[in-house]
Design a protein around this motif. Sequence first.
Motif, PDB file in Angstrom:
ATOM      1  N   GLY A 195       0.787  -1.226   0.000  1.00 18.75           N
ATOM      2  CA  GLY A 195       0.000   0.000   0.000  1.00 18.75           C
ATOM      3  C   GLY A 195       0.821   1.280   0.000  1.00 18.75           C
ATOM      4  N   PHE A 196       2.070   1.209   0.468  1.00 18.41           N
ATOM      5  CA  PHE A 196       2.919   2.396   0.558  1.00 18.41           C
ATOM      6  C   PHE A 196       4.209   2.260  -0.250  1.00 18.41           C
ATOM      7  CE2 PHE A 196       0.187   2.444   4.272  1.00 18.41           C
ATOM      8  CZ  PHE A 196      -0.260   3.746   4.286  1.00 18.41           C
ATOM      9  N   GLY A 197       4.398   1.079  -0.830  1.00 20.29           N
ATOM     10  CA  GLY A 197       5.568   0.871  -1.676  1.00 20.29           C
ATOM     11  C   GLY A 197       6.868   0.906  -0.894  1.00 20.29           C
ATOM     12  N   LEU A 198       7.868   1.519  -1.489  1.00 19.72           N
ATOM     13  CA  LEU A 198       9.179   1.619  -0.839  1.00 19.72           C
ATOM     14  C   LEU A 198       9.148   2.727   0.207  1.00 19.72           C
ATOM     15  CD1 LEU A 198      11.144   1.095  -4.108  1.00 19.72           C
ATOM     16  CD2 LEU A 198      11.408  -0.331  -2.091  1.00 19.72           C
ATOM     17  N   VAL A 199       9.350   2.339   1.462  1.00 20.08           N
ATOM     18  CA  VAL A 199       9.181   3.251   2.601  1.00 20.08           C
ATOM     19  C   VAL A 199      10.487   3.373   3.383  1.00 20.08           C
ATOM     20  CG1 VAL A 199       7.971   3.597   4.795  1.00 20.08           C
ATOM     21  CG2 VAL A 199       6.733   2.691   2.824  1.00 20.08           C
ATOM     22  N   ALA A 200      10.788   4.606   3.806  1.00 19.96           N
ATOM     23  CA  ALA A 200      11.905   4.866   4.719  1.00 19.96           C
ATOM     24  C   ALA A 200      11.346   5.507   5.983  1.00 19.96           C
ATOM     25  CB  ALA A 200      12.933   5.791   4.074  1.00 19.96           C
ATOM     26  N   ILE A 201      11.781   5.034   7.139  1.00 14.23           N
ATOM     27  CA  ILE A 201      11.388   5.613   8.425  1.00 14.23           C
ATOM     28  C   ILE A 201      12.654   6.063   9.139  1.00 14.23           C
ATOM     29  CG2 ILE A 201      10.243   5.230  10.646  1.00 14.23           C
ATOM     30  CD1 ILE A 201       8.584   3.046   9.313  1.00 14.23           C
ATOM     31  N   ILE A 202      12.673   7.339   9.540  1.00 17.35           N
ATOM     32  CA  ILE A 202      13.866   7.907  10.186  1.00 17.35           C
ATOM     33  C   ILE A 202      13.546   8.302  11.623  1.00 17.35           C
ATOM     34  CG2 ILE A 202      15.553   9.786  10.120  1.00 17.35           C
ATOM     35  CD1 ILE A 202      15.245   9.894   7.134  1.00 17.35           C
ATOM     36  N   ASP A 203      14.417   7.904  12.530  1.00 19.72           N
ATOM     37  CA  ASP A 203      14.309   8.290  13.941  1.00 19.72           C
ATOM     38  C   ASP A 203      15.097   9.581  14.154  1.00 19.72           C
ATOM     39  OD1 ASP A 203      14.118   8.336  16.742  1.00 19.72           O
ATOM     40  OD2 ASP A 203      15.955   7.145  16.941  1.00 19.72           O
ATOM     41  N   HIS A 204      14.437  10.584  14.756  1.00 18.90           N
ATOM     42  CA  HIS A 204      15.089  11.871  15.014  1.00 18.90           C
ATOM     43  C   HIS A 204      15.361  12.093  16.506  1.00 18.90           C
ATOM     44  CE1 HIS A 204      14.386  12.950  10.848  1.00 18.90           C
ATOM     45  NE2 HIS A 204      13.114  12.642  10.987  1.00 18.90           N
TER      46      HIS A 204
END
Length: 387
Positions: free
Chosen positions: A318-327
């Motif tokens: 549903g979202f394809g290629l996803v990156a999640i970044i912790d700040h």
Amino acid sequence: MSLRSLLSIIGCIIALATLPIGSGAIAQEAGASAQKEKLAELQAELRARQQVLKNNKASAQELKSVLKASELEIAKVAKALAITRQSLANVEQEQAKLGAEQETLKAAIRKQQSLLSSQLKSAFMAGHYDYAKMLFYQDDARTFERVITYYQYVAKARQKEIESFRSNVARLEEVNAELDEKAQSLAALKEEQEGQRAVLITRQADRKKTLTKINKTIASENQRIASLQADEKALRNAIEAARIAAERAARNAEVSMDGLAKLKGKLTPPVKGRVRKLFGSRRQGQVSWKGIIIDGAEGDPVNSIAPGKVLYADWLRGFGLVAIIDHGKGYMSVYGHNQALLKQAGDDVRRGERIALVGRSGGQEYPNLYFEIRHKGKALNPSSWLD
């Protein structure tokens, strides 16, 4: 051939993006011919797969598996193409520097030639000076000493100019050779880029056909709602896993990150484009938007909004290629629908650093970025945080 067999073949299709290109004209021609053959093989393979899907009337789940495989292959080629483009830019920049150095060396050599010519002419004209005569005239001893000292100085200066001249000529030969090498490298990279672009276009056409079939299989509103709920659950699970990983990393980290609280309203959008402020609005049924969509051109850079560490970088339904970044401090940013991911889980990123390329993965019809900001798992309105 069964659908399952075809799905297993997908991951084994050879990536044309890394075909070797010869530096000479003959090697380039051979490389171009090989690329055309490989491209023809790929197109035949994709036609066969589409025919099987059509004959078997595949289910939505099977089609989504095919879509995932297509989008992962597109990501591989798009990433290779982005690297080639960067290499092209680097080679062109090096060419420009070498060209400037070449002109500087030519000017220096011309100047040195003129100077040495003048010095040799002066030495020849002064050659009539009778040193033997000066030795017998004690009254002119001081004059003789001054003249000798002068000629020693001139000789040393002339020798230094000659050495510098030789050095410049040698360096000019090196620069000319380097320029020839860069020209060959540039031609090879351009040939490689054309091959990568052709593969990308072919895979995108295959993806489009698969996406059309998926939309036909999910006809009713209830089916669409169920699909969206499953997509949202997959993203929520990925974010929760990332949040737990971030908390664990924060406990073990020697230096903690500052979070986003001080940057509210000052963050640069991750993509240049029209922002669709969808946060909180109804998507379908009871499913609401947790983020925003930013329209962009396919292949445009997606940049990190702040310093952080990549916790997740993978394909998600549903979202394809996803990156999640912790700040840090519980803050995370989410980037979806990418064409390719340029960072991996565990990578540190700077503010404004390129992390992905704008795309249409996850079944999108138009290129865009899906963007979220979360704090301790809760979705925040990104529009309030962006400048």
